[in-house]
Design an enzyme around this catalytic site. Sequence first.
Site, PDB file in Angstrom:
ATOM      1  N   SER A 245       0.837  -1.194   0.000  1.00  0.00           N
ATOM      2  CA  SER A 245       0.000   0.000   0.000  1.00  0.00           C
ATOM      3  C   SER A 245       0.880   1.256   0.000  1.00  0.00           C
ATOM      4  O   SER A 245       1.698   1.431  -0.895  1.00  0.00           O
ATOM      5  CB  SER A 245      -0.957  -0.042   1.193  1.00  0.00           C
TER       6      SER A 245
ATOM      7  N   ASP B  29      -5.951  -3.376  -2.289  1.00  0.00           N
ATOM      8  CA  ASP B  29      -4.835  -3.177  -1.357  1.00  0.00           C
ATOM      9  C   ASP B  29      -4.227  -4.498  -0.860  1.00  0.00           C
ATOM     10  O   ASP B  29      -4.933  -5.380  -0.372  1.00  0.00           O
ATOM     11  CB  ASP B  29      -5.376  -2.390  -0.163  1.00  0.00           C
TER      12      ASP B  29
END
Length: 312
Positions: free
Chosen positions: A43, A173
């Site tokens: 991320s 993510d």
Amino acid sequence: MRRILVIDGGGIKGVLPASFLAHVEESLPEKIAEYFDLIVGTSTGGIIALALGLGLSAKETLAFYERHGPKIFYGNPWFRAFRGWFRAKYNPQPLRAALEDVFGERRLGESTKRLVIPSFNIDTGEVHVWKTSHHPRYERDYRSLIVDIALSTAAAPTYFPTHRIASGTPLIDGGMWANNPIAVALVEAIGILKWPADDLRVLSLGCTTKALNVDWGKRHSLGKLGWVEKIADVFMAGQSSGAIGMAQHLVADRQNIVRISPFVGDQYEIDSLDEILSLKGLGASEARKALPSLRALFFEEPLSEKFTPFHS
């Protein structure tokens, strides 16, 4: 000796590890990436890893957050909270524009460092891990646009929509399974690269650690309403603790793993723009405390061996 840098996910809290690295870098003769054989990030940590791999200094990477963070997480907080019940809180276009401003049309194959960036295929329920061509069988990812990789690893559910890459694959993510990707890093180092476990040194950077503050006496028997405020925090804490535990079993000496992730209060959230300066200061403070002990493990001298990809 092989040195590995690992960076957690955490949205705008990526300011903390970026600041930490920038302040350590100030005391080194080379850019900080020059001291690591492998960089793994999820991320926001993935964005930092990509930036370092493409030659940005840690200071330049920190500047990315300071300059673009307010645009990426822009909007009225009350409207965002309402919108978040029905669709992603944030439009991904400001994030895309920020990434394109920094990375342009550059591709993963241009990285001068071995990189591993987790994401997740929401269609199949399988992990999707982006990797530089540091093994003969990694034949495709090096052609991928850096912007696509960054958007996929940072597509945090409820915050940003799913990112669909050119092939049609919908990705979200990597924090869904590896927000702290330290175990991913050790599996790559030992299982794929065949680096001896007793040669590994790992610097793991979190984006703050928050006390759970759950009243288990009242909440342990409750359903969705009792858990809704804390389930994400519990999930993240459990994943990180488990990953660190696995990593400590994989290396020969657990003291060769250094974890930096200071405990904080509830003021730091993924989109807490008001805390950017505080996070920057926290990173600087942690760097000041940690640098003397980190020198012998990681920063005595830059790498003598340069990364040469198998495919380019």
